[in-house]
Design a protein around this motif. Structure first.
Motif, PDB file in Angstrom:
ATOM      1  N   UNK A  45      45.799  63.462  61.534  1.00 38.62           N
ATOM      2  CA  UNK A  45      44.497  63.595  60.868  1.00 38.62           C
ATOM      3  C   UNK A  45      43.334  63.593  61.829  1.00 38.62           C
ATOM      4  N   UNK A  46      43.519  64.161  63.001  1.00 40.03           N
ATOM      5  CA  UNK A  46      42.463  64.188  64.010  1.00 40.03           C
ATOM      6  C   UNK A  46      41.718  65.526  64.028  1.00 40.03           C
ATOM      7  N   UNK A  47      41.635  66.165  62.879  1.00 39.82           N
ATOM      8  CA  UNK A  47      40.940  67.441  62.770  1.00 39.82           C
ATOM      9  C   UNK A  47      39.439  67.169  62.783  1.00 39.82           C
ATOM     10  N   UNK A  48      38.729  67.804  63.708  1.00 39.03           N
ATOM     11  CA  UNK A  48      37.281  67.610  63.827  1.00 39.03           C
ATOM     12  C   UNK A  48      36.571  68.944  63.672  1.00 39.03           C
ATOM     13  N   UNK A  49      35.282  68.861  63.434  1.00 41.40           N
ATOM     14  CA  UNK A  49      34.483  70.085  63.345  1.00 41.40           C
ATOM     15  C   UNK A  49      34.481  70.831  64.674  1.00 41.40           C
ATOM     16  N   UNK A  50      34.436  70.067  65.768  1.00 43.63           N
ATOM     17  CA  UNK A  50      34.484  70.677  67.097  1.00 43.63           C
ATOM     18  C   UNK A  50      35.809  71.419  67.300  1.00 43.63           C
ATOM     19  N   UNK A  51      36.907  70.801  66.904  1.00 42.39           N
ATOM     20  CA  UNK A  51      38.221  71.441  67.024  1.00 42.39           C
ATOM     21  C   UNK A  51      38.333  72.686  66.167  1.00 42.39           C
ATOM     22  N   UNK A  52      37.758  72.631  64.961  1.00 44.59           N
ATOM     23  CA  UNK A  52      37.777  73.803  64.078  1.00 44.59           C
ATOM     24  C   UNK A  52      37.011  74.970  64.699  1.00 44.59           C
ATOM     25  N   UNK A  53      35.965  74.650  65.448  1.00 44.37           N
ATOM     26  CA  UNK A  53      35.165  75.690  66.093  1.00 44.37           C
ATOM     27  C   UNK A  53      35.818  76.196  67.380  1.00 44.37           C
ATOM     28  N   UNK A  54      36.303  75.275  68.203  1.00 42.90           N
ATOM     29  CA  UNK A  54      36.772  75.646  69.534  1.00 42.90           C
ATOM     30  C   UNK A  54      38.191  76.217  69.567  1.00 42.90           C
ATOM     31  N   UNK A  55      39.060  75.832  68.640  1.00 46.01           N
ATOM     32  CA  UNK A  55      40.439  76.318  68.676  1.00 46.01           C
ATOM     33  C   UNK A  55      40.528  77.838  68.555  1.00 46.01           C
ATOM     34  N   UNK A  56      39.832  78.482  67.595  1.00 46.77           N
ATOM     35  CA  UNK A  56      39.892  79.954  67.552  1.00 46.77           C
ATOM     36  C   UNK A  56      39.293  80.609  68.800  1.00 46.77           C
ATOM     37  N   UNK A  57      38.255  79.996  69.359  1.00 47.68           N
ATOM     38  CA  UNK A  57      37.645  80.550  70.578  1.00 47.68           C
ATOM     39  C   UNK A  57      38.627  80.467  71.740  1.00 47.68           C
ATOM     40  N   UNK A  58      39.319  79.324  71.843  1.00 52.91           N
ATOM     41  CA  UNK A  58      40.310  79.155  72.916  1.00 52.91           C
ATOM     42  C   UNK A  58      41.465  80.140  72.749  1.00 52.91           C
ATOM     43  N   UNK A  59      41.892  80.375  71.506  1.00 53.20           N
ATOM     44  CA  UNK A  59      42.965  81.342  71.257  1.00 53.20           C
ATOM     45  C   UNK A  59      42.551  82.750  71.684  1.00 53.20           C
ATOM     46  N   UNK A  60      41.328  83.133  71.353  1.00 56.21           N
ATOM     47  CA  UNK A  60      40.839  84.464  71.740  1.00 56.21           C
ATOM     48  C   UNK A  60      40.710  84.589  73.253  1.00 56.21           C
ATOM     49  N   UNK A  61      40.270  83.507  73.893  1.00 58.51           N
ATOM     50  CA  UNK A  61      40.153  83.520  75.364  1.00 58.51           C
ATOM     51  C   UNK A  61      41.534  83.635  76.006  1.00 58.51           C
TER      52      UNK A  61
END
Length: 116
Positions: A71-87
């Motif tokens: 349950x460590x889902x954060x707003x920052x993680x929701x934003x950065x995970x797709x960006x990291x995947x695209x990178x």
């Protein structure tokens, strides 16, 4: 008899056909290095890049699973995970194009789609 406009256009296009075909081939077909040493270095570099890509993909997957499990889902993680995947995907595509294993136009189309 004087040539008409259509004849002149056809004649003009036939003069540029061969250079344009050569330019299209240069853009669409990746070039391979001719020297053995360079080929070996690029092969080793390609294997190293493949290893880095696999490690990054695995750690991305584990990070996502741990975040959901505890349950460590954060707003920052929701934003950065797709960006990291695209990178990650973008870097892999650029690396393949630099090595000559993938045409640049394919890389450009996929990256444009990912950014859009």
């Amino acid at each position: 008899m004087r040539p008409n406009f259509l004849f002149r256009v056809i004649d003009l296009s036939s003069r540029f056909e061969r250079p344009l075909r050569g330019a299209a081939r240069a853009v669409l077909e990746p070039r391979k290095p001719r020297h053995r040493v360079l080929r070996v270095l690029l092969a080793v570099t390609g294997l190293a890049l493949l290893g880095v890509f696999i490690v990054a993909a695995i750690t991305d997957r584990i990070d996502g699973q741990l975040a959901r499990k505890y349950g460590l889902v954060t707003d920052f993680g929701k934003l950065m995970d797709p960006i990291a995947d695209k990178a990650l995907i973008g870097a892999a595509l650029i690396g393949l194009s630099v090595l000559g294993d993938l045409s640049w136009w394919v890389t450009g189309v996929i990256i444009a789609r990912e950014l859009g």
